[in-house]
Design a protein around this motif. Structure first.
Motif, mmCIF file in Angstrom:
data_model
loop_
_atom_site.group_PDB
_atom_site.id
_atom_site.type_symbol
_atom_site.label_atom_id
_atom_site.label_comp_id
_atom_site.label_asym_id
_atom_site.label_seq_id
_atom_site.Cartn_x
_atom_site.Cartn_y
_atom_site.Cartn_z
ATOM 1 N N THR A 5 -4.290 3.375 -2.441
ATOM 2 C CA THR A 5 -3.204 2.401 -2.244
ATOM 3 C C THR A 5 -2.071 2.381 -1.060
ATOM 4 O O THR A 5 -1.554 3.691 -1.137
ATOM 5 N N GLU A 6 -2.103 1.735 -0.012
ATOM 6 C CA GLU A 6 -1.046 2.098 1.002
ATOM 7 C C GLU A 6 -0.042 1.167 0.863
ATOM 8 O O GLU A 6 0.185 -0.206 0.378
ATOM 9 N N ARG B 136 2.797 -1.784 1.471
ATOM 10 C CA ARG B 136 3.093 -2.798 2.181
ATOM 11 C C ARG B 136 4.475 -3.101 2.953
ATOM 12 O O ARG B 136 5.111 -2.098 2.658
ATOM 13 N N ILE C 23 -1.057 -4.742 -7.367
ATOM 14 C CA ILE C 23 -1.735 -3.587 -6.708
ATOM 15 C C ILE C 23 -2.790 -3.254 -7.585
ATOM 16 O O ILE C 23 -3.663 -2.597 -7.280
ATOM 17 N N HIS D 146 -8.101 4.148 -7.352
ATOM 18 C CA HIS D 146 -7.792 2.671 -6.823
ATOM 19 C C HIS D 146 -6.153 3.221 -6.261
ATOM 20 O O HIS D 146 -5.796 2.756 -5.128
ATOM 21 N N LEU D 147 -5.511 3.780 -7.303
ATOM 22 C CA LEU D 147 -4.093 3.801 -6.779
ATOM 23 C C LEU D 147 -3.722 4.813 -5.676
ATOM 24 O O LEU D 147 -3.125 4.806 -4.902
#
Length: 248
Positions: free
Chosen positions: A108-109, A111, A86, A104-105
């Protein structure tokens, strides 16, 4: 926010291939996204990592030596088919890049993953990522987990494979959320910590950090990163380029 967009752009520019300074430490972080981790706990984990990276002490440790920076990679693991990066290898050359990593973290969604816990495979995957940074002075793999392995290679067998290498594996053990009483949580964490200590961590300086639950993840991760990123005081008599300085 404007600063987030600018910071993300800086990270993307680095991923595209900028100049790479000599690497002080390669740090790969493996996050547990198995079936025992629900959506709330996933958010606490990913946002907790972002918060830990932004903690003043960790931020300073990451950026204090810009000439010899830390390379950071983050991946998620669950069942045998689920490991996924990721955050690709990113050189933390300055605070703008670190801010981009944090942003960015935070966006993050989760998965879709299988519910298994392939801890041994997660160790192998992380060590494989570290092999891409063989030139770094130190290579460290962090495994976060809230349960024992139940699929794939046994962690103790993978640990035996790594005996005598220069890779360090540390662990962040997270207590189960089911026990409602403090003593039960402590017992759960103590038992899981013993499992990770005997079967997972590798290296002379390796250690297990604990969190009683995902609500303590950010603080526990920050403490672990502080310990892993301790700044060494180097001797000044190194004359050969590319040779790591010697700690006093």
């Amino acid at each position: 926010m404007i600063w987030r967009r600018a910071a993300c752009a800086a990270v993307l520019a680095l991923w595209a291939g900028g100049a790479v300074a000599e690497c002080r430490q390669a740090l790969a972080l493996g996050l547990d996204v198995s079936g025992s981790v629900d959506q709330l706990e996933y958010r606490l984990q990913i946002d907790g990592l972002a918060a830990a990276l932004g903690a003043p002490s960790v931020r300073q440790a990451l950026t204090v030596m810009p000439g010899t920076p830390v390379d950071l990679l983050v991946y998620e693991w669950s069942g045998p088919e689920d490991p996924a990066v990721i955050l690709p290898w990113t050189t933390i050359a300055d605070e703008a890049i670190l801010n981009g990593v944090i942003a960015h973290l935070q966006t993050t969604e989760r998965r879709q993953t299988t519910p298994g816990t392939a801890l041994g495979l997660a160790m192998r995957v992380g060590v494989g990522f570290l092999a891409q940074r063989s030139y770094c002075w130190k290579r460290t793999l962090d495994i976060s987990g809230d349960g024992k392995s139940n699929l794939g290679p046994r962690p103790q067998d993978v640990k035996a494979e790594l005996a005598g290498t220069d890779v360090t594996i540390n662990a962040l053990v997270i207590g189960a959320d089911a026990p409602s009483f403090g003593d039960l949580r402590q017992m759960d964490v103590a038992e899981l910590s013993s499992y990770f200590r005997h079967n997972v961590i590798v290296g002379e300086d390796s250690f297990v950090q604990t969190a009683l639950g995902f609500e303590e993840y950010a603080q526990s991760m920050a403490r672990k990163l502080e310990r892993e990123l301790e700044t060494l005081i180097f001797s000044e008599d190194i004359t050969q380029p590319g040779v790591p300085p010697v700690a006093r």
